[in-house]
Design a protein around this motif. Structure first.
Motif, PDB file in Angstrom:
ATOM      1  N   SER A 104       9.601 -21.353  36.320  1.00 53.96           N
ATOM      2  CA  SER A 104      10.200 -22.545  37.048  1.00 53.96           C
ATOM      3  C   SER A 104       9.081 -23.485  37.668  1.00 53.96           C
ATOM      4  N   GLN A 105       7.955 -22.942  37.564  1.00 54.12           N
ATOM      5  CA  GLN A 105       6.633 -23.771  38.117  1.00 54.12           C
ATOM      6  C   GLN A 105       6.426 -24.879  37.184  1.00 54.12           C
ATOM      7  N   GLN A 106       6.733 -25.166  36.100  1.00 51.63           N
ATOM      8  CA  GLN A 106       6.313 -26.182  35.252  1.00 51.63           C
ATOM      9  C   GLN A 106       7.060 -27.390  35.887  1.00 51.63           C
ATOM     10  N   ILE A 107       8.113 -27.173  36.673  1.00 45.78           N
ATOM     11  CA  ILE A 107       8.827 -28.648  37.426  1.00 45.78           C
ATOM     12  C   ILE A 107       7.695 -29.110  38.282  1.00 45.78           C
ATOM     13  N   TYR A 108       6.882 -28.364  38.898  1.00 46.55           N
ATOM     14  CA  TYR A 108       6.103 -29.057  39.969  1.00 46.55           C
ATOM     15  C   TYR A 108       4.710 -29.410  39.599  1.00 46.55           C
ATOM     16  N   VAL A 109       4.208 -28.891  38.325  1.00 47.36           N
ATOM     17  CA  VAL A 109       2.919 -29.086  37.834  1.00 47.36           C
ATOM     18  C   VAL A 109       2.804 -30.333  36.737  1.00 47.36           C
ATOM     19  N   SER A 110       1.722 -30.840  36.453  1.00 47.36           N
ATOM     20  CA  SER A 110       1.716 -31.734  35.217  1.00 47.36           C
ATOM     21  C   SER A 110       1.868 -30.986  34.014  1.00 47.36           C
ATOM     22  N   ALA A 111       2.193 -31.758  32.974  1.00 48.42           N
ATOM     23  CA  ALA A 111       2.463 -31.154  31.521  1.00 48.42           C
ATOM     24  C   ALA A 111       1.422 -30.671  31.245  1.00 48.42           C
ATOM     25  N   ALA A 112      -0.068 -31.290  31.445  1.00 43.65           N
ATOM     26  CA  ALA A 112      -1.360 -30.631  30.989  1.00 43.65           C
ATOM     27  C   ALA A 112      -1.600 -29.532  31.547  1.00 43.65           C
ATOM     28  N   ALA A 113      -1.342 -29.187  32.862  1.00 44.56           N
ATOM     29  CA  ALA A 113      -1.411 -27.852  33.447  1.00 44.56           C
ATOM     30  C   ALA A 113      -0.396 -26.656  32.742  1.00 44.56           C
ATOM     31  N   TRP A 114       0.726 -27.427  32.545  1.00 44.59           N
ATOM     32  CA  TRP A 114       1.878 -26.174  32.133  1.00 44.59           C
ATOM     33  C   TRP A 114       1.459 -25.774  30.648  1.00 44.59           C
ATOM     34  N   ASP A 115       0.927 -26.817  29.862  1.00 41.57           N
ATOM     35  CA  ASP A 115       0.491 -26.703  28.369  1.00 41.57           C
ATOM     36  C   ASP A 115      -0.644 -25.621  28.304  1.00 41.57           C
ATOM     37  N   ALA A 116      -1.518 -25.967  29.263  1.00 41.51           N
ATOM     38  CA  ALA A 116      -2.721 -24.937  29.572  1.00 41.51           C
ATOM     39  C   ALA A 116      -2.232 -23.438  29.668  1.00 41.51           C
ATOM     40  N   ILE A 117      -1.382 -23.249  30.706  1.00 33.40           N
ATOM     41  CA  ILE A 117      -0.783 -22.096  30.852  1.00 33.40           C
ATOM     42  C   ILE A 117      -0.017 -21.450  29.696  1.00 33.40           C
ATOM     43  N   ARG A 118       0.573 -22.328  28.867  1.00 32.78           N
ATOM     44  CA  ARG A 118       1.472 -21.876  27.961  1.00 32.78           C
ATOM     45  C   ARG A 118       0.470 -21.494  26.667  1.00 32.78           C
ATOM     46  N   ASN A 119      -0.554 -22.310  26.458  1.00 34.03           N
ATOM     47  CA  ASN A 119      -1.628 -21.831  25.439  1.00 34.03           C
ATOM     48  C   ASN A 119      -2.387 -20.778  25.639  1.00 34.03           C
ATOM     49  N   LEU A 120      -2.599 -20.534  27.104  1.00 33.29           N
ATOM     50  CA  LEU A 120      -3.292 -19.282  27.691  1.00 33.29           C
ATOM     51  C   LEU A 120      -2.420 -18.142  27.007  1.00 33.29           C
ATOM     52  N   LYS A 121      -1.157 -18.105  27.312  1.00 36.94           N
ATOM     53  CA  LYS A 121      -0.210 -16.940  27.126  1.00 36.94           C
ATOM     54  C   LYS A 121      -0.243 -16.639  25.363  1.00 36.94           C
ATOM     55  N   GLU A 122      -0.014 -17.874  24.677  1.00 35.11           N
ATOM     56  CA  GLU A 122      -0.006 -17.835  23.487  1.00 35.11           C
ATOM     57  C   GLU A 122      -1.290 -17.221  22.665  1.00 35.11           C
ATOM     58  N   GLN A 123      -2.368 -17.573  23.168  1.00 36.94           N
ATOM     59  CA  GLN A 123      -3.855 -17.328  22.610  1.00 36.94           C
ATOM     60  C   GLN A 123      -3.975 -15.636  22.795  1.00 36.94           C
ATOM     61  N   ASN A 124      -3.457 -15.320  24.112  1.00 37.66           N
ATOM     62  CA  ASN A 124      -3.633 -13.812  24.299  1.00 37.66           C
ATOM     63  C   ASN A 124      -2.941 -12.939  23.454  1.00 37.66           C
ATOM     64  N   ILE A 125      -1.453 -13.464  23.299  1.00 33.99           N
ATOM     65  CA  ILE A 125      -0.482 -12.729  22.473  1.00 33.99           C
ATOM     66  C   ILE A 125      -1.147 -12.429  20.844  1.00 33.99           C
ATOM     67  N   MET A 126      -1.739 -13.970  20.386  1.00 31.44           N
ATOM     68  CA  MET A 126      -2.591 -13.861  19.350  1.00 31.44           C
ATOM     69  C   MET A 126      -3.324 -12.985  18.989  1.00 31.44           C
ATOM     70  N   ILE A 127      -4.408 -12.793  20.051  1.00 25.57           N
ATOM     71  CA  ILE A 127      -5.488 -11.866  20.125  1.00 25.57           C
ATOM     72  C   ILE A 127      -5.066 -10.436  19.861  1.00 25.57           C
ATOM     73  N   VAL A 128      -4.210 -10.075  20.797  1.00 16.70           N
ATOM     74  CA  VAL A 128      -3.496  -8.866  20.650  1.00 16.70           C
ATOM     75  C   VAL A 128      -2.864  -8.590  19.294  1.00 16.70           C
ATOM     76  N   ASN A 129      -1.909  -9.443  18.785  1.00 12.45           N
ATOM     77  CA  ASN A 129      -1.500  -9.237  17.632  1.00 12.45           C
ATOM     78  C   ASN A 129      -2.379  -9.198  16.322  1.00 12.45           C
ATOM     79  N   GLN A 130      -3.218 -10.094  16.328  1.00 12.06           N
ATOM     80  CA  GLN A 130      -4.313 -10.145  15.249  1.00 12.06           C
ATOM     81  C   GLN A 130      -5.077  -8.761  15.206  1.00 12.06           C
ATOM     82  N   LEU A 131      -5.618  -8.384  16.255  1.00  9.88           N
ATOM     83  CA  LEU A 131      -6.423  -7.360  16.450  1.00  9.88           C
ATOM     84  C   LEU A 131      -5.561  -6.150  16.097  1.00  9.88           C
ATOM     85  N   GLY A 132      -4.284  -5.901  16.567  1.00  9.51           N
ATOM     86  CA  GLY A 132      -3.498  -5.088  16.232  1.00  9.51           C
ATOM     87  C   GLY A 132      -3.319  -5.006  14.672  1.00  9.51           C
ATOM     88  N   ALA A 133      -3.175  -6.032  13.929  1.00  9.82           N
ATOM     89  CA  ALA A 133      -2.979  -6.155  12.411  1.00  9.82           C
ATOM     90  C   ALA A 133      -4.299  -5.668  11.822  1.00  9.82           C
TER      91      ALA A 133
END
Length: 177
Positions: A104-133
């Motif tokens: 819900s915080q995406q309502i109050y922040v800029s699109a760039a800020a929300w994209d940064a958070i989403r990219n951080l989440k995706e990058q961390n999941i990618m690192i975990v999954n790639q190292l897991g593979a």
């Protein structure tokens, strides 16, 4: 894990950092130059409820960036009884839950800020999954976590969660000025 795989993962992470940096800092320089000086608002900045909600959202997203940083997720989730696959699932699930809790915080922040958070989440999941593979299946969860920490600590460009936190802090400070 061979050097080629580590180099590929490091390259992807580095590219993400560069894109994030360029997006935030170049965009902010252009937008700050284009903003005309406004007349004083009727409501003082300190008492503006919308601004207070925005600042609270930025604060929560800074906390979220810290909570989904891989070293912090690992420190909260480390269980010696887990094997590599179970730990991989737990780490990705924890990151996703933290992110979803703050959607819900995406309502109050800029699109760039929300994209940064989403990219951080995706990058961390990618690192975990790639190292897991890449890493052997017989690894324990604790050994898997150590490999993730080693990978994150060996990144010459620093941690992405730190960059995201700096960008969020920068945007919050713009609201205060």
């Amino acid at each position: 894990m061979d050097n080629t795989t580590v180099s590929i993962i490091a390259g992807v992470v580095l590219l993400g950092f560069v894109v994030l940096y360029l997006y935030f800092y170049r965009k902010d320089k252009k937008s700050l130059a284009a903003i005309p000086k406004a007349a004083p608002a009727e409501t003082p900045k300190e008492n503006n409820p919308n601004k207070q909600m925005q600042l609270a959202a930025y604060e929560r997203l800074v906390i979220l960036a810290d909570r989904i940083a891989l070293p912090n997720v690992i420190s909260r989730s480390n269980d010696p009884a887990f094997d590599k696959r179970t730990m991989q699932q737990l780490l990705t699930q924890t990151i996703k839950q933290e992110f979803e809790y703050n959607l819900s915080q995406q309502i109050y922040v800029s699109a760039a800020a929300w994209d940064a958070i989403r990219n951080l989440k995706e990058q961390n999941i990618m690192i975990v999954n790639q190292l897991g593979a890449i890493l052997p299946d017989e690894l324990s969860g604790v050994e898997f976590n150590k490999k993730i920490i080693e990978f994150v600590m060996n990144q010459p460009q620093g941690s992405m969660h730190g960059l995201v936190q700096e960008a969020l802090s920068y945007e919050a400070k713009k609201l205060l000025s």
